[in-house]
Design a protein around this motif. Structure first.
Motif, PDB file in Angstrom:
ATOM      1  N   ALA A   1      32.830  44.583  28.328  1.00 26.35           N
ATOM      2  CA  ALA A   1      33.635  44.341  29.412  1.00 26.35           C
ATOM      3  C   ALA A   1      34.523  43.469  29.967  1.00 26.35           C
ATOM      4  O   ALA A   1      33.717  42.386  29.370  1.00 26.35           O
ATOM      5  N   TRP A   2      35.485  43.005  30.939  1.00 27.08           N
ATOM      6  CA  TRP A   2      35.717  42.187  30.874  1.00 27.08           C
ATOM      7  C   TRP A   2      35.379  41.950  32.739  1.00 27.08           C
ATOM      8  O   TRP A   2      35.755  42.930  33.455  1.00 27.08           O
ATOM      9  N   ALA A   3      34.830  41.318  32.985  1.00 25.99           N
ATOM     10  CA  ALA A   3      34.583  40.558  34.670  1.00 25.99           C
ATOM     11  C   ALA A   3      35.697  39.318  35.341  1.00 25.99           C
ATOM     12  O   ALA A   3      35.216  38.728  34.707  1.00 25.99           O
ATOM     13  N   VAL A   4      35.968  40.294  36.165  1.00 25.68           N
ATOM     14  CA  VAL A   4      37.075  39.544  37.082  1.00 25.68           C
ATOM     15  C   VAL A   4      36.896  38.785  38.356  1.00 25.68           C
ATOM     16  O   VAL A   4      36.010  39.436  39.016  1.00 25.68           O
ATOM     17  N   SER A   5      36.427  38.077  38.227  1.00 27.82           N
ATOM     18  CA  SER A   5      35.744  36.863  39.468  1.00 27.82           C
ATOM     19  C   SER A   5      36.755  36.205  40.255  1.00 27.82           C
ATOM     20  O   SER A   5      37.235  36.063  41.116  1.00 27.82           O
ATOM     21  N   ASP A   6      38.079  36.058  39.605  1.00 32.54           N
ATOM     22  CA  ASP A   6      39.266  35.015  40.250  1.00 32.54           C
ATOM     23  C   ASP A   6      39.822  35.746  40.961  1.00 32.54           C
ATOM     24  O   ASP A   6      40.634  37.077  40.947  1.00 32.54           O
ATOM     25  N   GLN A   7      39.927  35.030  42.754  1.00 32.94           N
ATOM     26  CA  GLN A   7      40.041  36.662  43.825  1.00 32.94           C
ATOM     27  C   GLN A   7      41.885  36.664  43.199  1.00 32.94           C
ATOM     28  O   GLN A   7      42.153  38.322  43.347  1.00 32.94           O
ATOM     29  N   ALA A   8      43.109  36.026  43.186  1.00 34.14           N
ATOM     30  CA  ALA A   8      43.959  36.469  42.596  1.00 34.14           C
ATOM     31  C   ALA A   8      44.255  37.381  41.677  1.00 34.14           C
ATOM     32  O   ALA A   8      45.203  37.929  41.781  1.00 34.14           O
ATOM     33  N   LEU A   9      43.519  36.795  40.565  1.00 32.94           N
ATOM     34  CA  LEU A   9      43.648  37.751  39.698  1.00 32.94           C
ATOM     35  C   LEU A   9      43.008  39.362  39.662  1.00 32.94           C
ATOM     36  O   LEU A   9      43.760  40.118  39.258  1.00 32.94           O
ATOM     37  N   LEU A  10      42.018  39.152  40.802  1.00 29.79           N
ATOM     38  CA  LEU A  10      41.800  40.749  41.053  1.00 29.79           C
ATOM     39  C   LEU A  10      42.474  41.372  41.509  1.00 29.79           C
ATOM     40  O   LEU A  10      42.890  42.840  41.383  1.00 29.79           O
ATOM     41  N   ARG A  11      42.853  40.660  42.683  1.00 31.03           N
ATOM     42  CA  ARG A  11      43.705  41.329  43.802  1.00 31.03           C
ATOM     43  C   ARG A  11      45.013  41.803  42.549  1.00 31.03           C
ATOM     44  O   ARG A  11      45.691  43.381  42.938  1.00 31.03           O
ATOM     45  N   SER A  12      45.588  41.664  42.024  1.00 37.33           N
ATOM     46  CA  SER A  12      47.007  41.615  40.942  1.00 37.33           C
ATOM     47  C   SER A  12      46.751  42.646  40.115  1.00 37.33           C
ATOM     48  O   SER A  12      47.204  43.690  40.392  1.00 37.33           O
ATOM     49  N   LEU A  13      45.277  42.569  39.693  1.00 39.14           N
ATOM     50  CA  LEU A  13      44.837  43.670  38.175  1.00 39.14           C
ATOM     51  C   LEU A  13      44.574  45.174  39.448  1.00 39.14           C
ATOM     52  O   LEU A  13      44.738  46.100  39.023  1.00 39.14           O
TER      53      LEU A  13
ATOM     54  N   LYS B   1      38.852  34.148  55.623  1.00 41.19           N
ATOM     55  CA  LYS B   1      38.390  34.773  55.289  1.00 41.19           C
ATOM     56  C   LYS B   1      38.086  35.811  54.879  1.00 41.19           C
ATOM     57  O   LYS B   1      37.351  36.709  54.368  1.00 41.19           O
ATOM     58  N   GLU B   2      38.727  35.327  53.950  1.00 45.72           N
ATOM     59  CA  GLU B   2      39.637  36.104  53.589  1.00 45.72           C
ATOM     60  C   GLU B   2      38.586  37.058  51.793  1.00 45.72           C
ATOM     61  O   GLU B   2      38.145  36.211  51.822  1.00 45.72           O
ATOM     62  N   HIS B   3      38.989  38.436  51.874  1.00 47.42           N
ATOM     63  CA  HIS B   3      38.123  39.279  51.171  1.00 47.42           C
ATOM     64  C   HIS B   3      38.238  40.465  50.206  1.00 47.42           C
ATOM     65  O   HIS B   3      39.306  41.016  50.879  1.00 47.42           O
ATOM     66  N   LEU B   4      37.716  40.806  49.412  1.00 51.61           N
ATOM     67  CA  LEU B   4      37.909  42.214  48.685  1.00 51.61           C
ATOM     68  C   LEU B   4      36.626  42.866  48.718  1.00 51.61           C
ATOM     69  O   LEU B   4      36.722  44.063  47.802  1.00 51.61           O
ATOM     70  N   ALA B   5      35.893  43.300  50.138  1.00 49.16           N
ATOM     71  CA  ALA B   5      34.866  43.582  49.567  1.00 49.16           C
ATOM     72  C   ALA B   5      35.101  45.071  50.396  1.00 49.16           C
ATOM     73  O   ALA B   5      34.440  45.836  49.473  1.00 49.16           O
ATOM     74  N   PHE B   6      36.231  45.865  50.676  1.00 53.18           N
ATOM     75  CA  PHE B   6      36.595  46.704  50.857  1.00 53.18           C
ATOM     76  C   PHE B   6      38.347  47.728  49.686  1.00 53.18           C
ATOM     77  O   PHE B   6      38.212  48.633  49.702  1.00 53.18           O
ATOM     78  N   GLY B   7      37.922  46.532  48.453  1.00 58.40           N
ATOM     79  CA  GLY B   7      38.977  46.856  47.459  1.00 58.40           C
ATOM     80  C   GLY B   7      40.124  46.900  47.987  1.00 58.40           C
ATOM     81  O   GLY B   7      40.129  46.020  48.975  1.00 58.40           O
ATOM     82  N   TYR B   8      41.243  46.583  47.153  1.00 58.33           N
ATOM     83  CA  TYR B   8      42.591  46.560  47.315  1.00 58.33           C
ATOM     84  C   TYR B   8      43.612  47.561  46.588  1.00 58.33           C
ATOM     85  O   TYR B   8      43.206  47.808  46.184  1.00 58.33           O
ATOM     86  N   GLY B   9      44.600  47.443  47.563  1.00 58.83           N
ATOM     87  CA  GLY B   9      45.730  48.475  47.008  1.00 58.83           C
ATOM     88  C   GLY B   9      45.121  49.921  46.986  1.00 58.83           C
ATOM     89  O   GLY B   9      44.997  50.500  47.940  1.00 58.83           O
ATOM     90  N   VAL B  10      45.759  50.611  46.538  1.00 64.27           N
ATOM     91  CA  VAL B  10      45.526  52.245  46.440  1.00 64.27           C
ATOM     92  C   VAL B  10      44.005  52.802  46.363  1.00 64.27           C
ATOM     93  O   VAL B  10      44.360  53.498  47.398  1.00 64.27           O
TER      94      VAL B  10
END
Length: 415
Positions: A43-55, A348-357
């Protein structure tokens, strides 16, 4: 799948013995790095916050293995595969496109902000009851706060919300959920049976609620399904309950566990909160950022080729691992001290609860529970200290769930 970008994919430790260390090693391989999941799945592991948010907001990325993962479609993953249940469920967690909008819209209509807000008095009562039980502990006796406080509070809230009252069912649900999350401990046989066992419990619940509806979310979902058969299939109904009654509480358990440990391990930070120089909300958000309750969430899939630049392309059908824990500690967002717990941190920006739809519908409830449970605990036991010495308690045996197996404390003075 394209393997040309990495000759040696990073092998994920199923036991999650060093989640943050592994996150740093993955980050060093690039914004999206090739990893090997349990069972030899690449698999592809995405650790970069900006890229993960985009995907997470890219329509070219799906969570539906039945449509967009060739290995799944061909039946190459057996029920014994440790992540099987994560892909097998048919609910809004794994739905894509119109199916996701249909399912999320239906659940959102039942899981409202108003219903969540009305839960505060009940959350307060549950917390006080658990604190009363803790206060009966003889002085000087170590207490496991994960088992005695961080776990029972959210599981009681979510079970009451969905009308699950049978204690035997609750205990069996816990065993099934542990099998989903404890990727380093669950045997293949236990993993293969956990999902159908949990479905069986919830099919019994659905049958009972049809006979005797209550003022709970299970009854609301059943009414929606039975009132318009095209909106929610029976399997989707059961698997929606699987989502909320299993994964729905794990995030909050780990949030409470990690927040309690972080504040006790950093007494200066706890003093800031107690003195009013930082808020409990800030402590909660910093915990979510620095210790995401779900470190890595399987799986998403590229619907078509996605060029990420720098010579990296996600090929159609490639699995994607969302590294929420790594994203919260991204030095490009939070600086070189991203791993430090600091309640006064401005961003304190994070994606702990996911993002988007697919952002977690239960996020407001998790924050509410933490906002009630944490100040109540520290007010009742102002002398609370860690009992395990200088070493951090052992982590959960999981690369998905980020928490501790135990959280031993001494209660000290009590009010």
């Amino acid at each position: 799948m394209d393997t040309s970008a990495a000759e040696r994919p990073f092998v994920i430790d199923p036991g999650g013995h060093d989640i943050h260390g592994d996150a740093e090693r993955i980050r060093a391989l690039g914004r999206a790095a090739r990893v090997e999941l349990p069972g030899g799945v690449l698999a592809w592991a995405v650790s970069d916050q900006a890229l993960l948010r985009s995907l997470l907001t890219d329509p070219r990325v799906s969570k539906d293995a039945y449509q967009h993962w060739p290995a799944w479609i061909k039946g190459e993953l057996p029920p014994e595969w440790p992540l099987f249940a994560w892909l097998a469920v048919r609910n809004m967690l794994t739905a894509y496109g119109p199916d996701h909008r249909r399912l999320r819209g239906l659940v959102s209509s039942a899981f409202t902000v108003r219903r969540t807000a009305l839960l505060r008095p009940r959350v307060e009562a549950i917390a006080e009851g658990l604190l009363d039980e803790l206060a009966a502990t003889p002085p000087g006796t170590p207490v496991d706060l994960r088992e005695r406080y961080a776990y029972p509070l959210p599981i009681q809230v979510i079970c009451e919300l969905f009308g699950v009252h049978d204690e035997d069912d609750r205990q069996e649900m816990r065993r099934c959920v542990d099998a989903f999350f404890r990727t380093g401990r669950t045997s293949p046989e236990e993993g293969a049976t956990a999902y159908p066992r949990l479905q069986a419990i919830l099919r019994r619940l659905v049958a009972a609620k049809r006979e005797n509806p209550g003022d709970d979310l299970s009854s609301a979902l059943i009414a929606a399904r039975d009132g318009d058969d095209s909106r929610l299939s029976e399997d989707e109904l059961v698997d929606t309950l699987v989502l909320f009654l299993s994964a729905g509480h794990e995030t909050t358990v780990n949030l409470l566990d990690n927040a309690i440990f972080a504040l006790l391990a950093h007494p200066g930070q706890l003093a800031l909160v107690r003195e009013g120089r930082a808020s409990w909300e800030e402590a909660i958000e910093e915990t979510l950022r620095s210790q995401a309750p779900i470190a890595n969430l399987p799986l998403r899939f590229a619907v078509e080729d996605i060029d990420l630049g720098d010579g990296v392309t996600l090929r159609a059908g490639d699995p994607i691992l969302a590294c929420y824990g790594a994203a919260g500690r991204d030095p490009l967002v939070h600086g070189e001290d991203a791993g430090r717990f600091d309640v006064t941190r401005a961003d304190k920006e994070h994606l702990a609860f996911g993002y988007g739809v697919h952002r977690c519908l239960g996020a407001p409830l998790a924050r509410l529970e933490a906002a009630v449970a944490l100040p109540a605990l520290f007010a009742r036991f102002p002398g609370l200290t860690l009992a395990g010495g200088p070493d951090e308690p052992p982590p959960l045996e999981s690369f998905i769930s980020n928490g501790h197996r135990v959280l031993p404390v001494l209660l000290g003075d009590r009010r």
